[in-house]
Write an enzyme that holds these catalytic residues in place. Structure first.
Site, PDB file in Angstrom:
ATOM      1  N   ASP A  19      65.830  12.230  11.532  1.00  0.00           N
ATOM      2  CA  ASP A  19      66.773  11.431  12.339  1.00  0.00           C
ATOM      3  C   ASP A  19      67.950  12.301  12.774  1.00  0.00           C
ATOM      4  OD1 ASP A  19      67.813  11.691   9.746  1.00  0.00           O
ATOM      5  OD2 ASP A  19      68.799   9.732   9.787  1.00  0.00           O
ATOM      6  N   ASP A  24      69.420  17.561   9.710  1.00  0.00           N
ATOM      7  CA  ASP A  24      68.029  17.475  10.187  1.00  0.00           C
ATOM      8  C   ASP A  24      67.742  18.634  11.147  1.00  0.00           C
ATOM      9  OD1 ASP A  24      67.171  14.347   9.531  1.00  0.00           O
ATOM     10  OD2 ASP A  24      69.272  14.575  10.017  1.00  0.00           O
ATOM     11  N   ASN A  48      70.578   8.257  11.358  1.00  0.00           N
ATOM     12  CA  ASN A  48      71.929   8.768  11.642  1.00  0.00           C
ATOM     13  C   ASN A  48      72.485   8.186  12.928  1.00  0.00           C
ATOM     14  OD1 ASN A  48      72.386  10.432   9.395  1.00  0.00           O
ATOM     15  ND2 ASN A  48      71.120  12.050  10.288  1.00  0.00           N
ATOM     16  N   THR A 133      63.175  13.363   6.336  1.00  0.00           N
ATOM     17  CA  THR A 133      64.590  13.677   6.135  1.00  0.00           C
ATOM     18  C   THR A 133      65.493  12.581   6.705  1.00  0.00           C
ATOM     19  OG1 THR A 133      64.748  14.961   8.184  1.00  0.00           O
ATOM     20  CG2 THR A 133      64.097  16.161   6.202  1.00  0.00           C
ATOM     21  N   PHE A 174      72.359   7.530   1.713  1.00  0.00           N
ATOM     22  CA  PHE A 174      72.162   6.952   3.048  1.00  0.00           C
ATOM     23  C   PHE A 174      70.692   6.677   3.398  1.00  0.00           C
ATOM     24  CE2 PHE A 174      71.481   7.463   7.648  1.00  0.00           C
ATOM     25  CZ  PHE A 174      72.310   6.465   8.140  1.00  0.00           C
ATOM     26  N   ASN A 175      69.803   7.661   3.288  1.00  0.00           N
ATOM     27  CA  ASN A 175      68.418   7.480   3.766  1.00  0.00           C
ATOM     28  C   ASN A 175      67.715   6.328   3.054  1.00  0.00           C
ATOM     29  OD1 ASN A 175      68.646   9.594   5.556  1.00  0.00           O
ATOM     30  ND2 ASN A 175      67.681  11.093   4.188  1.00  0.00           N
ATOM     31  N   HIS A 248      71.653  18.930   3.450  1.00  0.00           N
ATOM     32  CA  HIS A 248      70.722  18.146   2.637  1.00  0.00           C
ATOM     33  C   HIS A 248      69.273  18.341   3.076  1.00  0.00           C
ATOM     34  CE1 HIS A 248      74.259  15.789   1.335  1.00  0.00           C
ATOM     35  NE2 HIS A 248      74.590  15.679   2.613  1.00  0.00           N
ATOM     36  N   ASP A 249      69.039  18.097   4.373  1.00  0.00           N
ATOM     37  CA  ASP A 249      67.655  18.025   4.854  1.00  0.00           C
ATOM     38  C   ASP A 249      66.981  19.393   4.872  1.00  0.00           C
ATOM     39  OD1 ASP A 249      68.117  15.337   5.197  1.00  0.00           O
ATOM     40  OD2 ASP A 249      68.579  15.509   7.330  1.00  0.00           O
TER      41      ASP A 249
HETATM   42  C1  BDR Z   1      71.201  12.144   4.447  1.00  0.00           C
HETATM   43  O1  BDR Z   1      71.852  11.214   5.292  1.00  0.00           O
HETATM   44  C2  BDR Z   1      71.961  11.724   6.592  1.00  0.00           C
HETATM   45  O2  BDR Z   1      73.229  11.477   7.131  1.00  0.00           O
HETATM   46  C3  BDR Z   1      71.627  13.187   6.525  1.00  0.00           C
HETATM   47  O3  BDR Z   1      70.981  13.613   7.707  1.00  0.00           O
HETATM   48  C4  BDR Z   1      70.736  13.292   5.313  1.00  0.00           C
HETATM   49  O4  BDR Z   1      69.379  13.102   5.668  1.00  0.00           O
HETATM   50  C5  BDR Z   1      72.162  12.541   3.334  1.00  0.00           C
HETATM   51  O5  BDR Z   1      72.498  11.415   2.582  1.00  0.00           O
HETATM   52 CA    CA Z   2      68.636  13.121   7.956  1.00  0.00          CA
END
Ligand code: BDR
Ligand code: CA
Length: 323
Positions: A19, A24, A48, A133, A174-175, A248-249
Site C-alpha cells: 500500500d 512500501d 496508507n 506490507t 496499523f496493517n 518497516h516494509d
Molecule cells: C505499517 O503501516 C504503514 O503505515 C507502513 O507502510 C507499514 O506497512 C507500519 O505499521
Molecule cells: Ca505498508
C-alpha cells in the site's frame, strides 16, 4: 547485490502485496534490486491511502526504478468488513508525499490483484513466498477464493503486528488494525508465517544523517528517496517523537531473502477482532500459557547495521541501473 551472504542459495520467488507508502516503496526497491529475490509480481491494496492512490504510487515507483516488466495489479479498495482508515498523518495526502515522482508506468495488469496472485502462483514451477506490507485484505481474499492454491504458497512473510509495541492505537499496529478480519484469516490459515512486526521494524531505521546523505547524493534514485524519507521522518517526529525513518516494509522483504537478519521466536499469535480498546492486537502467547501450537515465527529484533548497509546498497544499485 544480494541480501544474504550465502551466494549459493537460489533466488526466492516472491509477490509483494503493498500500500505505498514510503516504506512500501523501499520494500519494492529492495526486492527489485536484490539478486537473491525473484520479484514475480506486485499487487496493491488500500491502506496508507485509498486504493486509487496506492496503485498510482506503485506505478510511479516502478517508473522511477525502470521496472517495466513486473506485473502490477490493483486490489481491494476497502477492508473485508470495516470502513477504510488511511495513514495520511504519516504518508501525506498522496500516500507518498515529499518529492515529485515520474509519470506513472502505463503498463498494468487488467486482473484484480487476487486473480493476478492466483495466476502467478499457479503458473510457477516453484512455490511462491507472499510478502504483504499493507493490510491483509487481498491475501485473505486470495486464500478464500483459491483454496486449491494454498499449498503452492511457500510462506507468508508479512509486515504487521507486534508483541510489545503499537502505533495506531495503544494496542494495535496499523496493517493489522485496518483489516483485522483479514489478518485473522491469514493467521489461522495454517501457512508458514513470519510476522515482521514493530518489535523489529521500529529499529530498522535510517537516521536523519542517513537521510541527509541520500538527499545530497548525485544518484537520481537516492536523491528522490532522501526527499521522500525526509517527509516520512518529519511525520514520525511530529506524531511519535521518533527521529528517523523506520523502513518497516523493507525489513519484511529483507527477511524473505535472509531470515537471519532478524531474531525470531515461534509463537502462537491470535488476532483480536472484537475488543473495545484492543481491536487489531496481535495477541502473542510469549509464555505458552494457552497451550496452542505456534502459528508464526515472530521477529523480535534486527541486525540494525546489516539492515542499514543493505539499504544503502539497494539505493546505490538503483542509482547505477537508472543512470
Ligand atoms: C505499517 O503501516 C504503514 O503505515 C507502513 O507502510 C507499514 O506497512 C507500519 O505499521
Ligand atoms: Ca505498508
Amino acid at each position: 547485490m544480494r541480501v544474504s551472504p550465502d551466494t549459493t542459495s537460489p533466488a526466492v520467488p516472491i509477490i509483494i502485496d503493498c500500500d505505498p507508502g514510503h516504506d512500501d516503496m523501499v520494500a519494492i526497491m529492495t526486492a527489485f534490486a536484490a539478486d537473491d529475490l525473484d520479484l514475480r509480481g506486485i499487487t496493491t491494496v488500500a491502506g496508507n491511502q485509498t486504493g486509487e492512490k496506492t496503485f498510482l504510487n506503485a506505478r510511479r515507483i516502478l517508473s522511477l526504478i525502470g521496472a517495466h516488466d513486473i506485473p502490477l495489479a490493483r486490489g481491494c479498495d476497502v477492508p473485508l468488513v470495516r470502513p477504510l482508515r488511511v495513514a495520511e498523518d504519516i504518508h501525506g495526502d498522496s500516500g507518498l508525499d515529499g518529492a515529485d515522482l515520474p509519470a506513472p508506468r502505463e503498463r498494468v495488469s487488467p486482473l484484480h490483484a487476487v486473480d493476478l496472485i492466483a495466476d502467478l502462483v499457479s503458473s510457477s514451477t516453484e512455490p511462491i513466498t507472499l510478502v504483504p506490507t499493507g493490510p491483509l485484505t487481498n491475501i485473505a481474499l486470495f486464500l478464500r477464493r483459491y483454496p486449491e492454491l494454498i499449498d503452492r504458497i511457500a510462506s507468508v512473510v508479512l509486515m504487521g503486528g507486534a508483541v510489545a509495541e503499537s502505533n495506531v492505537t495503544p494496542a494495535a499496529e496499523f496493517n493489522i488494525y485496518v483489516d483485522p478480519e483479514a489478518a485473522d484469516i491469514v493467521f489461522r490459515s495454517g501457512l508458514s508465517l513470519t510476522m515482521v512486526g514493530l518489535d523489529a521494524t521500529n529499529k530498522a531505521m535510517l537516521d536523519p544523517d542517513d537521510i541527509a546523505r541520500l538527499t545530497a547524493s548525485d544518484g537520481q534514485v537516492s536523491c528522490i528517496v532522501g526527499k521522500l524519507l525526509a517527509f516520512f521522518a518529519g511525520t514520525y517526529e511530529h506524531v511519535f517523537g521518533i527521529a528517523g525513518a523506520p523502513l518497516h516494509d523493507a525489513l519484511a522483504v529483507a527477511v524473505a531473502a535472509a531470515p537471519d537478519i532478524v531474531t525470531t521466536r515461534d509463537l502462537h499469535v491470535a488476532i483480536e477482532t472484537k475488543g473495545d480498546h484492543t481491536v487489531g492486537r496481535t495477541v502473542a502467547d510469549v509464555y505458552g500459557v494457552t497451550g496452542q501450537t505456534p502459528n508464526a515465527s515472530v521477529a523480535l529484533d534486527v541486525d540494525v547495521d546489516r539492515f542499514r548497509t543493505l539499504m544503502f546498497d539497494v539505493f546505490s544499485q538503483l542509482d547505477t541501473i537508472c543512470r
